[in-house]
Design a protein around this motif. Sequence first.
Motif, PDB file in Angstrom:
ATOM      1  N   SER A 148       9.232  15.280   1.654  1.00 40.37           N
ATOM      2  CA  SER A 148       8.122  14.339   1.829  1.00 40.37           C
ATOM      3  C   SER A 148       7.427  14.587   3.169  1.00 40.37           C
ATOM      4  O   SER A 148       7.980  15.244   4.059  1.00 40.37           O
ATOM      5  CB  SER A 148       8.638  12.900   1.789  1.00 40.37           C
TER       6      SER A 148
ATOM      7  N   ASP B 271       0.829  -1.204   0.000  1.00 46.31           N
ATOM      8  CA  ASP B 271       0.000   0.000   0.000  1.00 46.31           C
ATOM      9  C   ASP B 271       0.866   1.257   0.000  1.00 46.31           C
ATOM     10  O   ASP B 271       0.591   2.214  -0.735  1.00 46.31           O
ATOM     11  CB  ASP B 271      -0.919   0.010   1.226  1.00 46.31           C
ATOM     12  N   THR B 272       1.917   1.258   0.794  1.00 46.23           N
ATOM     13  CA  THR B 272       2.773   2.433   0.912  1.00 46.23           C
ATOM     14  C   THR B 272       3.532   2.695  -0.392  1.00 46.23           C
ATOM     15  O   THR B 272       3.643   3.842  -0.835  1.00 46.23           O
ATOM     16  CB  THR B 272       3.749   2.257   2.093  1.00 46.23           C
TER      17      THR B 272
ATOM     18  N   THR C  68      -1.598  -1.614  10.697  1.00 45.98           N
ATOM     19  CA  THR C  68      -1.783  -0.320  10.031  1.00 45.98           C
ATOM     20  C   THR C  68      -0.512   0.525  10.010  1.00 45.98           C
ATOM     21  O   THR C  68      -0.494   1.585   9.393  1.00 45.98           O
ATOM     22  CB  THR C  68      -2.899   0.481  10.718  1.00 45.98           C
TER      23      THR C  68
ATOM     24  N   LEU D 239       6.310   2.963   8.195  1.00 52.56           N
ATOM     25  CA  LEU D 239       5.190   2.881   7.260  1.00 52.56           C
ATOM     26  C   LEU D 239       3.878   3.066   8.000  1.00 52.56           C
ATOM     27  O   LEU D 239       3.678   2.468   9.059  1.00 52.56           O
ATOM     28  CB  LEU D 239       5.144   1.498   6.575  1.00 52.56           C
TER      29      LEU D 239
ATOM     30  N   ASP E 238       1.284   4.081  -3.012  1.00 52.33           N
ATOM     31  CA  ASP E 238       0.986   5.494  -2.782  1.00 52.33           C
ATOM     32  C   ASP E 238       2.146   6.405  -3.188  1.00 52.33           C
ATOM     33  O   ASP E 238       2.070   7.613  -3.036  1.00 52.33           O
ATOM     34  CB  ASP E 238       0.626   5.707  -1.301  1.00 52.33           C
TER      35      ASP E 238
ATOM     36  N   HIS F 292      -0.293   3.004   6.917  1.00 48.95           N
ATOM     37  CA  HIS F 292      -1.264   2.789   5.844  1.00 48.95           C
ATOM     38  C   HIS F 292      -1.939   4.116   5.518  1.00 48.95           C
ATOM     39  O   HIS F 292      -2.284   4.896   6.408  1.00 48.95           O
ATOM     40  CB  HIS F 292      -2.305   1.754   6.264  1.00 48.95           C
ATOM     41  N   ARG F 293      -2.144   4.369   4.244  1.00 46.53           N
ATOM     42  CA  ARG F 293      -2.683   5.676   3.845  1.00 46.53           C
ATOM     43  C   ARG F 293      -4.059   5.941   4.444  1.00 46.53           C
ATOM     44  O   ARG F 293      -4.434   7.093   4.632  1.00 46.53           O
ATOM     45  CB  ARG F 293      -2.675   5.845   2.332  1.00 46.53           C
ATOM     46  N   SER F 294      -4.823   4.916   4.795  1.00 49.34           N
ATOM     47  CA  SER F 294      -6.151   5.124   5.384  1.00 49.34           C
ATOM     48  C   SER F 294      -6.084   5.577   6.833  1.00 49.34           C
ATOM     49  O   SER F 294      -7.094   6.036   7.382  1.00 49.34           O
ATOM     50  CB  SER F 294      -6.982   3.838   5.291  1.00 49.34           C
ATOM     51  N   THR F 295      -4.898   5.462   7.464  1.00 49.19           N
ATOM     52  CA  THR F 295      -4.784   5.844   8.874  1.00 49.19           C
ATOM     53  C   THR F 295      -3.787   6.980   9.101  1.00 49.19           C
ATOM     54  O   THR F 295      -3.448   7.284  10.244  1.00 49.19           O
ATOM     55  CB  THR F 295      -4.390   4.630   9.745  1.00 49.19           C
ATOM     56  N   ARG F 296      -3.341   7.621   8.043  1.00 49.84           N
ATOM     57  CA  ARG F 296      -2.404   8.742   8.192  1.00 49.84           C
ATOM     58  C   ARG F 296      -3.117   9.955   8.776  1.00 49.84           C
ATOM     59  O   ARG F 296      -4.322  10.109   8.657  1.00 49.84           O
ATOM     60  CB  ARG F 296      -1.782   9.092   6.848  1.00 49.84           C
TER      61      ARG F 296
ATOM     62  N   SER G 244       5.530   6.178  -2.139  1.00 49.97           N
ATOM     63  CA  SER G 244       6.653   6.367  -1.220  1.00 49.97           C
ATOM     64  C   SER G 244       7.913   5.694  -1.742  1.00 49.97           C
ATOM     65  O   SER G 244       7.871   4.549  -2.207  1.00 49.97           O
ATOM     66  CB  SER G 244       6.314   5.810   0.161  1.00 49.97           C
TER      67      SER G 244
END
Length: 179
Positions: free
Chosen positions: A138, A30-31, A77, A100, A34, A102-106, A36
């Motif tokens: 970043s 996932d990372t 996550t 890392l 996205d 997860h983009r859903s929990t940033r 990274s």
Amino acid sequence: MSCATTFTITRLFAAAFDGSVPGLAALLADTVADGSSLGFVAPFDQEAAAAWWRTQRPAVADGSLGIWVAEGPGGITGTISLAHSQKSNGRHRAEIVKLLVHRSTRGQGLGRALLTTAEQSAARSGFRLLLLDTETASPAERLYRRSGWTPYGTVPAYATDPEGTLRDCTFFYKEVGGA
């Protein structure tokens, strides 16, 4: 350690490592998807991510790589790793690798909580100096600066992002105490 009472951060030891590889692989894939810059290029899927994580098992087993995972209701996550220096003159230092989220929990403080966990563990283990590198400009670079890390140099065109575009990389250190 908890982050916003939704996530639990725990150290991942060898006995639980294999069972955590699927969740770690999903997080890594996932990372990378996205964008990274983590050392991987597209295409990069969960199978490739799982294969990479399995190469880390010996270091987890011998204690030269500490891995923490953040778990929530949906599984893993977030993660952070602390790699011990393999050089005899570097036993006082370690490197933060693979932070890392997860983009859903940033945006919920999980990255900062993972970083704090690794820093505190390093200090308790006697490390005095931590190092890391990240893509310049970043969100990760902003996190490290806000967390008291000191930049000591930027290397232009250091590595590519997943799509193959060369990116600058900034290197940081932080003194954490230790014996």
